[in-house]
Design an enzyme around this catalytic site. Structure first.
Site, mmCIF file in Angstrom:
data_model
loop_
_atom_site.group_PDB
_atom_site.id
_atom_site.type_symbol
_atom_site.label_atom_id
_atom_site.label_comp_id
_atom_site.label_asym_id
_atom_site.label_seq_id
_atom_site.Cartn_x
_atom_site.Cartn_y
_atom_site.Cartn_z
ATOM 1 N N SER A 143 29.808 1.198 27.544
ATOM 2 C CA SER A 143 30.994 1.594 28.313
ATOM 3 C C SER A 143 32.139 0.717 27.843
ATOM 4 O O SER A 143 31.899 -0.372 27.310
ATOM 5 C CB SER A 143 30.746 1.332 29.798
ATOM 6 O OG SER A 143 31.968 1.336 30.524
ATOM 7 N N TYR A 156 27.319 -3.622 37.205
ATOM 8 C CA TYR A 156 27.515 -2.629 36.133
ATOM 9 C C TYR A 156 28.170 -3.292 34.920
ATOM 10 O O TYR A 156 27.708 -3.145 33.784
ATOM 11 C CB TYR A 156 28.388 -1.491 36.671
ATOM 12 C CG TYR A 156 28.630 -0.350 35.708
ATOM 13 C CD1 TYR A 156 27.674 0.636 35.518
ATOM 14 C CD2 TYR A 156 29.835 -0.251 35.004
ATOM 15 C CE1 TYR A 156 27.905 1.694 34.643
ATOM 16 C CE2 TYR A 156 30.076 0.812 34.134
ATOM 17 C CZ TYR A 156 29.104 1.779 33.955
ATOM 18 O OH TYR A 156 29.338 2.827 33.092
HETATM 19 C C1 BGC Z 1 32.333 4.323 34.346
HETATM 20 C C2 BGC Z 1 33.260 5.283 35.021
HETATM 21 C C3 BGC Z 1 34.711 4.909 34.764
HETATM 22 C C4 BGC Z 1 34.941 4.706 33.285
HETATM 23 C C5 BGC Z 1 36.338 4.208 32.991
HETATM 24 C C6 BGC Z 1 32.693 4.196 32.902
HETATM 25 O O1 BGC Z 1 31.841 3.251 32.329
HETATM 26 O O2 BGC Z 1 31.007 4.792 34.481
HETATM 27 O O3 BGC Z 1 33.023 5.256 36.409
HETATM 28 O O4 BGC Z 1 35.571 5.928 35.214
HETATM 29 O O5 BGC Z 1 34.023 3.770 32.775
HETATM 30 O O6 BGC Z 1 36.661 3.095 33.778
#
Ligand code: BGC
Length: 255
Positions: A143, A156
């Site tokens: 991410s 997360y």
């Molecule tokens: C998350 C999303 C978020 C995106 C941008 C992703 O890793 O799961 O919830 O909208 O990042 O911030």
């Protein structure tokens, strides 16, 4: 890596980005193991779509946060499809909780799926690739929150930051075996993980204001990056993170 008959395992492939990756790799010619946790019927749909492309496809239910199930996923793929050339560690969860209120259970669940699951799937897949002796590819879907803080998502963010250093470390250990390891770091993509935001006009407007390209991404756009990274053309790429976020990270002034 043998390109005539190659096998890809995609974790969390019953929906969202994982589904798009499984389908794309099927289009690219892979036989695919569609891993799912709960939704067997959705995984079956993905399997049927891939079979329609003329490939072999199987579904394997496994909670990859359990090491025995992660190992079982790879073993079952080898039993049914004969080998593993590509692993895409896509399965991930997000739980929103302010840091001061995070419970041990929430912390454990997020880290167990996002980081420990990827770790032991990669270990089992790499062991299999080494037995085969033809190299291989591991791609982790992380991410932009590998780098970018997201308040109320400390577990997360810790898991995604962990995936960054996990990838950077094992790429060194696996390079002698011809196995490349890279991360793909999506920003906001139209998937179930963003359901709440996508259906709330105010939240959506706030999110779009942060994205220079002013739209959320499509799962297929993420799958295209994965497709490249597992292709023969990407043989010299290892140890890197590929961001696909419409410019969101730049906008945040990170990196
Ligand atoms: C998350 C999303 C978020 C995106 C941008 C992703 O890793 O799961 O919830 O909208 O990042 O911030």
């Amino acid at each position: 890596m043998s390109r005539t008959e190659w096998v890809a395992v995609v974790t969390g492939a019953s929906s969202g980005i994982g589904r798009a990756i499984a389908m794309r790799l099927g289009q690219d010619g892979a036989h695919v193991c569609v891993n799912y946790h709960r939704d067997a019927r959705a995984a079956d749909d993905v399997r049927r779509e891939i079979e329609r492309m003329g490939r072999r496809a199987i579904t394997v239910g496994a909670d990859i946060s359990r090491v025995d199930e992660a190992r079982g996923l790879i073993a079952e793929t080898v039993r049914q499809l004969g080998r593993v050339d590509v692993l895409v560690n896509n399965a991930g969860i997000e739980i929103k909780h302010p840091f001061l209120e995070t419970t041990e259970a929430d912390y454990d669940r997020v880290l167990a799926v996002n980081l420990k699951g990827a770790y032991f799937c990669a270990q089992a897949a790499a062991q299999q690739m080494i037995r085969q002796g033809e190299g291989g590819r591991i791609v982790n879907i992380s991410s932009i929150h590998e780098d970018l803080p997201m308040p109320a998502h400390a577990p997360y963010c810790a898991s995604k930051g962990g995936l960054r250093m996990f990838m950077r470390t094992i790429c060194l250990e696996l390079a002698p075996h011809g196995i490349t390891v890279n991360n793909v770091a999506p920003g906001a993509i139209a998937t179930p993980i963003n359901r709440e935001t996508l259906h709330n006009p105010q939240l959506l407007a706030r999110l779009l204001a942060e994205i220079p390209l002013r739209r959320v991404g499509r799962p297929e756009e993420v799958a295209a990056v994965v497709s490249f990274l597992v292709s023969p053309e990407a043989a010299y790429i290892t140890g890197s993170t590929y961001v696909i976020d419409g410019g969101m990270l730049r906008n945040a002034g990170e990196l």
